[in-house]
Scaffold this active site. Structure first.
Site, mmCIF file in Angstrom:
data_model
loop_
_atom_site.group_PDB
_atom_site.id
_atom_site.type_symbol
_atom_site.label_atom_id
_atom_site.label_comp_id
_atom_site.label_asym_id
_atom_site.label_seq_id
_atom_site.Cartn_x
_atom_site.Cartn_y
_atom_site.Cartn_z
ATOM 1 N N ARG A 1 0.645 -1.222 -0.041
ATOM 2 C CA ARG A 1 0.023 -0.033 -0.014
ATOM 3 C C ARG A 1 0.920 1.203 0.133
ATOM 4 N NH1 ARG A 1 -3.358 -2.959 -1.172
ATOM 5 N NH2 ARG A 1 -5.532 -3.359 -0.455
ATOM 6 N N GLU B 1 -2.873 8.276 -3.884
ATOM 7 C CA GLU B 1 -3.252 7.467 -4.713
ATOM 8 C C GLU B 1 -4.587 7.698 -5.259
ATOM 9 O OE1 GLU B 1 -3.813 2.682 -5.416
ATOM 10 O OE2 GLU B 1 -1.916 3.144 -4.711
ATOM 11 N N HIS C 1 -1.292 0.729 -9.605
ATOM 12 C CA HIS C 1 -1.946 -0.287 -8.905
ATOM 13 C C HIS C 1 -2.529 -1.459 -9.522
ATOM 14 C CE1 HIS C 1 -3.846 -0.756 -4.482
ATOM 15 N NE2 HIS C 1 -3.529 -1.912 -5.259
#
Length: 312
Positions: free
Chosen positions: A229, A257, A276
């Protein structure tokens, strides 16, 4: 009559072998609910639809007993757990993303080490620019977050003749390929590592784990690969190291993000960024379906589902 609704983000008719004990409802994050959420007992969270969508029906589900994510991390759902009915289980998707995420972690490491982004830019410019680059062979790798995905990364590293692999998790233990260290051992392990893979879940203990001190202990020229993450890394501290040219990074996740246009990470030296995409591949759907089916079979039999990470 007792509630038996199961909410699925995959059309139920596309999943073979679902237990007949339930009424299946398809919901993948649409604005309108397809049925009364008050009748839901098993909720499978829509995949990659964000936190707001993931938790929106939960406040209307007083009978829910299991909340199943299709992600390895549950940080987008976990804040809602205290408000769930007592005893409700939150389960993650351990095993679903091992292959896809491990593949990407290895691809990022290889691409960064071998200079693939530079070669692509040279190709775009029509330039032939050979150079000498480090290999993955003989390097020392450090895997921070040695769970199922971390183990899958190591299995894929072995054929590339890495010199050594160090493993780190919350608790020390023995794994088939060697000992697993704790986070407390990181200061002694970081200076040895040529490539550091981040695979740890995002928790209060791991938020900004990779801070200025962590990065300072990494050896000159080392590569940081983050498929965990974004918030596991202190972005400001990482930028300082990248802009100095001391470290390199390959990032599938960032903080913030999505990474906004104009953010300095986009143009930081020695940085490779993917948006991602560790999980969403052709490997996802069959593994997700197997997980959902097996979890519902356990639930229908009155048994505890697997992969429980929190209980309300």
């Amino acid at each position: 009559m007792a509630s038996t609704d199961v909410w699925l983000p995959i059309p139920p008719e596309e999943i073979d072998g679902l237990p007949a004990a339930f009424r299946y409802v398809h919901w993948d994050g649409a604005e309108e609910f397809p049925a009364d959420p008050a009748d839901c007992v098993f909720y499978v969270v829509p995949y990659l639809k964000g936190q707001a969508v993931a938790v929106r029906p939960l406040e209307h589900m007083p009978k829910v007993r299991v909340v199943q994510t299709l992600t390895a991390g549950v940080d987008h759902v976990e804040p809602a757990v205290p408000k769930l009915p007592p005893g409700t289980l939150l389960c993650n998707a351990r095993g679903v993303h091992d292959a896809s995420t491990a593949e990407l972690a290895l691809a990022l490491a290889l691409a960064s080490l071998r200079g693939v982004p530079d070669f692509v830019r040279a190709q775009d410019a029509g330039c032939w620019e050979p150079c000498f680059r480090p290999a993955l062979a003989d390097r020392t790798a450090l895997i921070v977050g040695y769970g199922a995905i971390g183990a899958a990364i190591e299995e894929r590293l072995v054929p590339f003749e890495v010199g050594r692999v160090h493993r780190v998790a919350r608790t020390a233990r023995s794994a088939p390929r060697g000992p697993v260290h704790t986070l407390a051992d990181l200061p002694g392990l970081l200076p040895e590592a040529d490539v550091v893979f981040l695979v740890t879940p995002l928790t209060e203990a791991t938020r900004r784990l990779v801070d200025a001190g962590f990065l300072a202990r990494m050896k000159d020229g080392a590569l940081l690969v983050n498929v965990a993450r974004g918030a596991v890394v202190d972005t400001g501290a990482l930028l300082a190291e990248l802009e100095s040219g001391r470290l390199r990074a390959a990032l599938d996740v960032t903080d913030p993000e999505p990474l906004p246009a104009g953010h300095p990470l986009w143009k930081a030296p020695g940085t490779l960024i993917t948006p991602h995409v560790g999980g969403p591949t052709s490997a996802f759907r069959p593994r997700a379906e197997r997980l959902v089916r097996s979890q519902l079979e356990l639930f229908a039999a009155g048994e505890r589902p697997r992969n429980v990470v929190a209980t309300a």
